[in-house]
Design a protein around this motif. Structure first.
Motif, PDB file in Angstrom:
ATOM      1  N   ASP A   1       7.762  -4.151 -19.180  1.00 45.05           N
ATOM      2  CA  ASP A   1       8.249  -3.069 -19.686  1.00 45.05           C
ATOM      3  C   ASP A   1       9.459  -2.801 -19.339  1.00 45.05           C
ATOM      4  N   ILE A   2      10.471  -1.901 -19.890  1.00 42.95           N
ATOM      5  CA  ILE A   2      11.783  -1.826 -19.142  1.00 42.95           C
ATOM      6  C   ILE A   2      11.779  -0.460 -18.653  1.00 42.95           C
ATOM      7  N   ASP A   3      11.875   0.791 -19.276  1.00 42.63           N
ATOM      8  CA  ASP A   3      12.108   2.219 -18.819  1.00 42.63           C
ATOM      9  C   ASP A   3      10.956   2.485 -18.224  1.00 42.63           C
ATOM     10  N   GLY A   4      11.206   2.967 -16.893  1.00 48.25           N
ATOM     11  CA  GLY A   4      10.305   3.521 -15.733  1.00 48.25           C
ATOM     12  C   GLY A   4       9.536   2.235 -15.283  1.00 48.25           C
ATOM     13  N   THR A   5       9.886   1.215 -15.512  1.00 43.72           N
ATOM     14  CA  THR A   5       9.083  -0.139 -14.967  1.00 43.72           C
ATOM     15  C   THR A   5      10.105  -1.038 -14.372  1.00 43.72           C
ATOM     16  N   LEU A   6      11.021  -1.625 -15.166  1.00 44.64           N
ATOM     17  CA  LEU A   6      11.878  -2.525 -14.529  1.00 44.64           C
ATOM     18  C   LEU A   6      12.977  -1.760 -14.009  1.00 44.64           C
ATOM     19  N   LEU A   7      13.291  -0.435 -14.665  1.00 44.96           N
ATOM     20  CA  LEU A   7      14.445   0.306 -14.621  1.00 44.96           C
ATOM     21  C   LEU A   7      14.253   1.787 -14.702  1.00 44.96           C
ATOM     22  N   GLU A   8      14.661   2.296 -13.917  1.00 46.10           N
ATOM     23  CA  GLU A   8      14.656   4.118 -13.760  1.00 46.10           C
ATOM     24  C   GLU A   8      14.712   4.563 -14.942  1.00 46.10           C
ATOM     25  N   LEU A   9      13.967   5.422 -15.234  1.00 49.76           N
ATOM     26  CA  LEU A   9      14.169   6.630 -16.226  1.00 49.76           C
ATOM     27  C   LEU A   9      15.451   7.455 -16.128  1.00 49.76           C
TER      28      LEU A   9
ATOM     29  N   GLY B   1      -4.232   9.650  -9.924  1.00 48.63           N
ATOM     30  CA  GLY B   1      -6.117   9.445 -10.364  1.00 48.63           C
ATOM     31  C   GLY B   1      -6.134   9.446 -12.028  1.00 48.63           C
ATOM     32  N   SER B   2      -4.872   9.231 -12.495  1.00 50.32           N
ATOM     33  CA  SER B   2      -5.186   8.929 -13.908  1.00 50.32           C
ATOM     34  C   SER B   2      -6.017   7.649 -14.460  1.00 50.32           C
ATOM     35  N   SER B   3      -6.945   7.896 -15.471  1.00 48.25           N
ATOM     36  CA  SER B   3      -7.452   6.624 -16.030  1.00 48.25           C
ATOM     37  C   SER B   3      -6.575   5.612 -16.640  1.00 48.25           C
ATOM     38  N   THR B   4      -6.868   4.282 -16.124  1.00 44.82           N
ATOM     39  CA  THR B   4      -5.665   3.383 -16.613  1.00 44.82           C
ATOM     40  C   THR B   4      -6.700   1.884 -16.455  1.00 44.82           C
ATOM     41  N   ALA B   5      -6.206   0.952 -17.488  1.00 46.71           N
ATOM     42  CA  ALA B   5      -7.017  -0.092 -17.609  1.00 46.71           C
ATOM     43  C   ALA B   5      -6.211  -1.015 -16.543  1.00 46.71           C
ATOM     44  N   ALA B   6      -4.864  -0.772 -15.743  1.00 47.46           N
ATOM     45  CA  ALA B   6      -4.516  -1.524 -14.796  1.00 47.46           C
ATOM     46  C   ALA B   6      -5.372  -1.597 -13.813  1.00 47.46           C
ATOM     47  N   THR B   7      -5.132  -2.796 -13.037  1.00 47.66           N
ATOM     48  CA  THR B   7      -5.983  -3.123 -11.848  1.00 47.66           C
ATOM     49  C   THR B   7      -5.352  -3.155 -10.621  1.00 47.66           C
ATOM     50  N   LEU B   8      -3.682  -3.304 -10.660  1.00 49.40           N
ATOM     51  CA  LEU B   8      -2.990  -3.154  -9.648  1.00 49.40           C
ATOM     52  C   LEU B   8      -1.745  -2.056  -9.863  1.00 49.40           C
ATOM     53  N   SER B   9      -1.083  -1.819  -8.652  1.00 49.63           N
ATOM     54  CA  SER B   9       0.026  -0.685  -8.901  1.00 49.63           C
ATOM     55  C   SER B   9       1.085  -1.055  -8.101  1.00 49.63           C
ATOM     56  N   LEU B  10       2.307  -0.311  -8.392  1.00 54.25           N
ATOM     57  CA  LEU B  10       3.524  -0.461  -7.490  1.00 54.25           C
ATOM     58  C   LEU B  10       3.919   0.985  -7.524  1.00 54.25           C
ATOM     59  N   PRO B  11       4.673   1.518  -6.692  1.00 53.06           N
ATOM     60  CA  PRO B  11       5.033   2.884  -6.707  1.00 53.06           C
ATOM     61  C   PRO B  11       6.477   3.321  -7.291  1.00 53.06           C
ATOM     62  N   SER B  12       7.427   2.308  -7.790  1.00 53.60           N
ATOM     63  CA  SER B  12       8.728   2.678  -8.515  1.00 53.60           C
ATOM     64  C   SER B  12       9.129   1.525  -8.997  1.00 53.60           C
ATOM     65  N   PRO B  13       9.978   1.794  -9.997  1.00 53.88           N
ATOM     66  CA  PRO B  13      10.950   0.697 -10.196  1.00 53.88           C
ATOM     67  C   PRO B  13      11.532  -0.320  -9.253  1.00 53.88           C
ATOM     68  N   ALA B  14      12.052   0.443  -8.162  1.00 56.33           N
ATOM     69  CA  ALA B  14      12.602  -0.259  -7.005  1.00 56.33           C
ATOM     70  C   ALA B  14      11.501  -1.231  -6.424  1.00 56.33           C
ATOM     71  N   ALA B  15      10.490  -0.712  -6.446  1.00 55.18           N
ATOM     72  CA  ALA B  15       9.437  -1.517  -5.670  1.00 55.18           C
ATOM     73  C   ALA B  15       9.233  -2.707  -6.692  1.00 55.18           C
TER      74      ALA B  15
ATOM     75  N   ARG C   1      11.270  -4.235  -8.713  1.00 54.18           N
ATOM     76  CA  ARG C   1      12.219  -5.298  -8.569  1.00 54.18           C
ATOM     77  C   ARG C   1      12.220  -5.851  -7.136  1.00 54.18           C
ATOM     78  N   ALA C   2      11.948  -5.356  -6.256  1.00 56.56           N
ATOM     79  CA  ALA C   2      11.718  -5.861  -4.855  1.00 56.56           C
ATOM     80  C   ALA C   2      10.615  -6.938  -4.915  1.00 56.56           C
ATOM     81  N   PHE C   3       9.587  -6.589  -5.419  1.00 55.46           N
ATOM     82  CA  PHE C   3       8.594  -7.664  -5.740  1.00 55.46           C
ATOM     83  C   PHE C   3       8.840  -8.706  -6.530  1.00 55.46           C
ATOM     84  N   LEU C   4       9.446  -8.462  -7.681  1.00 55.02           N
ATOM     85  CA  LEU C   4       9.867  -9.604  -8.412  1.00 55.02           C
ATOM     86  C   LEU C   4      10.987 -10.432  -7.763  1.00 55.02           C
TER      87      LEU C   4
END
Length: 238
Positions: A4-12, A209-223, A225-228
């Motif tokens: 995804d782009i907004d809020g994921t790869l890039l900041e809102l 604590g929101s319900s989600t189908a995701a199994t992993l997480s990262l704190p921010s778009p900056a994180a 980009r660093a991971f990628l």
């Protein structure tokens, strides 16, 4: 890999039209595509035209799905439905309401119209009520997001986009990983998990604590980009 782009790869941004990938992010996408042997796809609620403006020339080299799965491009071939004329009426009614509060924005897309209240939170309840009314009147789908509500043509979601791409030669039989931040990405997370992969939830929702189908997480778009970047450089395993 599905991004995804907004809020994921890039900041809102307060103004959706102001979002642009910088040179480092565009180079990152090119390096990722090479590391993944082309198995990198962008999946966004934005239109294909908006994605091209945000990402620049690299977007033409990637499989791209826009408008929540309603339109996509693969190797230069576009597939998209006809835009419903009723979306012009939705845009008019949204704009009329938006003029009530300073800071509201109406974003017209290829197959939807979004009402943003990030700078005018008092507009949330009236905007959502109007969206429900218009959705029922015109048989449109309501899509909730961060500080926005969108009315769009029915028939697509990001899960459908993942399944479509995963059926393509080169992707079939591999493990999908979908990165997203919003409620609109939950269908993508679920599809990735159903196909033996993972969803990666980005940002505050991963911590509240929101319900989600995701199994992993990262704190921010900056994180993200660093991971990628580490992955593209070989520091993370494929």
């Amino acid at each position: 890999m599905f991004l995804d782009i907004d809020g994921t790869l890039l900041e809102l941004a307060d103004d959706p039209d102001a979002v642009r990938a910088d040179g480092a992010t565009r180079a990152l996408l090119g390096d990722l595509a090479r590391r993944l042997d082309g198995r990198l796809s962008m999946v966004s609620g934005r239109s294909l035209e908006q994605i091209d403006r945000i990402l620049g020339p690299i977007a033409q080299a990637l499989p791209v799905t826009g408008s929540h799965g309603l339109e996509y491009r693969w190797n230069g071939v576009w597939a998209r439905p006809e835009r419903l004329p009723v979306l012009e009426d939705v845009a008019r009614d949204f704009n009329t309401l938006a003029r009530t509060w300073h800071g509201c924005l109406v974003e017209e897309k290829s197959f939807g119209v979004a009402f943003h209240w990030r700078l005018a939170p008092e507009a949330q309840q009236p905007a959502q009520a109007l969206a429900v009314h218009l959705a029922q009147a015109h048989a449109l789908k309501i899509q909730h997001g961060k500080d926005l509500v969108e009315l769009r043509m029915p028939g697509g979601d990001k899960g459908q986009a993942v399944r479509r791409m995963m059926a393509r030669p080169g992707m079939a039989g591999t493990q999908p990983v979908f990165f997203g931040d919003d409620l609109t990405d939950e269908a993508g997370f679920a599809a990735a998990r159903a196909l033996g992969g993972h969803g990666v939830l980005v940002g505050p929702r991963a911590l509240d604590g929101s319900s989600t189908a995701a199994t992993l997480s990262l704190p921010s778009p900056a994180a993200v980009r660093a991971f990628l970047r580490d992955f593209a450089d070989g520091s993370q395993p494929a």
